[in-house]
Structure formats: structure tokens, C-alpha cells
Motif scaffolding. Structure first.
Motif, short mmCIF file in Angstrom:
data_model
loop_
_atom_site.label_atom_id
_atom_site.label_comp_id
_atom_site.label_asym_id
_atom_site.label_seq_id
_atom_site.Cartn_x
_atom_site.Cartn_y
_atom_site.Cartn_z
N TYR A 52 -1.57 2.80 1.18
CA TYR A 52 -1.18 1.81 0.19
C TYR A 52 -0.78 0.51 0.89
CZ TYR A 52 -0.84 5.94 -2.74
OH TYR A 52 -1.12 7.10 -3.42
N LYS A 53 -1.35 -0.60 0.38
CA LYS A 53 -1.02 -1.94 0.88
C LYS A 53 -0.74 -2.84 -0.31
CE LYS A 53 -3.76 -1.76 5.12
NZ LYS A 53 -4.76 -2.46 5.93
N ASN A 54 0.02 -3.91 -0.07
CA ASN A 54 0.25 -4.87 -1.14
C ASN A 54 -0.80 -5.98 -1.08
OD1 ASN A 54 1.09 -6.67 0.87
ND2 ASN A 54 3.28 -6.38 0.46
N SER A 55 -0.67 -6.96 -1.95
CA SER A 55 -1.67 -8.03 -2.03
C SER A 55 -1.69 -8.90 -0.78
CB SER A 55 -1.43 -8.89 -3.27
OG SER A 55 -0.13 -9.47 -3.21
N SER A 56 -0.64 -8.86 0.03
CA SER A 56 -0.59 -9.60 1.29
C SER A 56 -1.11 -8.76 2.45
CB SER A 56 0.85 -10.03 1.59
OG SER A 56 1.33 -10.87 0.57
#
Length: 109
Positions: free
Chosen positions: A7-11
Motif C-alpha cells: 500500500y502506497k499513498n498518492s505521493s
């Protein structure tokens, strides 16, 4: 099959990962794919706990082959490096054993 979701965020910063299942490459105790994934995942978790101050949450279920790992605050540079290493290692296993034993997915959350 082992299903890995990173899981990664939009950044493009890591939020955590989930590892679920068993490879099925060989009988329990002799499965080198399961062993390789387990070593990478457990070593990454242990290294983040030992070498960083990052705040994390972990859920496990050995029967299901489940490890859910989450950062509860902003991730440090050290933890980012360790997660990059985990991702690289898992991708190497996926390339070497691409007959349906492991599948990696990157998901933006």
C-alpha cells in the motif's frame, strides 16, 4: 498462492503491506517460496522495529499465512529504504517463480 499487496499513498509513500496465503510450491516445511517470502517479510518488520522510530501496527494469523503491517504515522527515510528492499526482494521471487506461487500488487490508498 501468496498474495502480497503493498500500500502506497498518492505521493508514492509506503503505508504498509499485506501478505496472505501459502505458496503451495512444496509440502509445508519444504516450501522454498514460502520460506523466502517469510524471511523477507519478517526481517523487514523486525528491522523497522529495531532500526527506526516509526510507529506501526501488525496483525497476524499463522494458519491463513497473514501478516498485515501498517505505518501509523509518517514513514522515515530508513523505513522507506527497508520497504524498498522488501519490494525488490519480493519482485525477484515473483520473477523467478512466476508459475502462480506469488502475486504482488501495488495499491494506492
Amino acid at each position: 498462492m501468496i498474495q502480497i499487496t503493498i500500500y502506497k499513498n498518492s505521493s508514492d509513500n509506503y503505508i504498509g503491506f499485506k501478505s496472505l496465503g501459502h505458496a503451495g510450491y512444496a509440502d509445508s516445511g519444504h516450501d522454498i517460496v514460502c520460506a523466502a517470502v517469510s524471511v523477507l517479510v519478517i526481517n523487514t518488520v523486525n528491522s523497522i522495529e529495531e532500526f527506526t522510530e516509526d510507529k506501526i501496527e501488525i496483525k497476524t494469523d499463522e494458519k491463513k499465512g497473514l501478516i498485515e503491517f501498517r505505518f501509523t504515522e509518517h514513514i522515515s527515510e530508513r523505513a522507506t529504504l527497508l520497504m524498498n528492499s522488501l519490494e525488490l526482494g519480493l519482485q525477484g521471487i515473483e520473477q523467478d517463480y512466476n508459475d502462480g506461487y506469488i502475486r504482488i500488487q501495488i495499491k494506492e490508498v
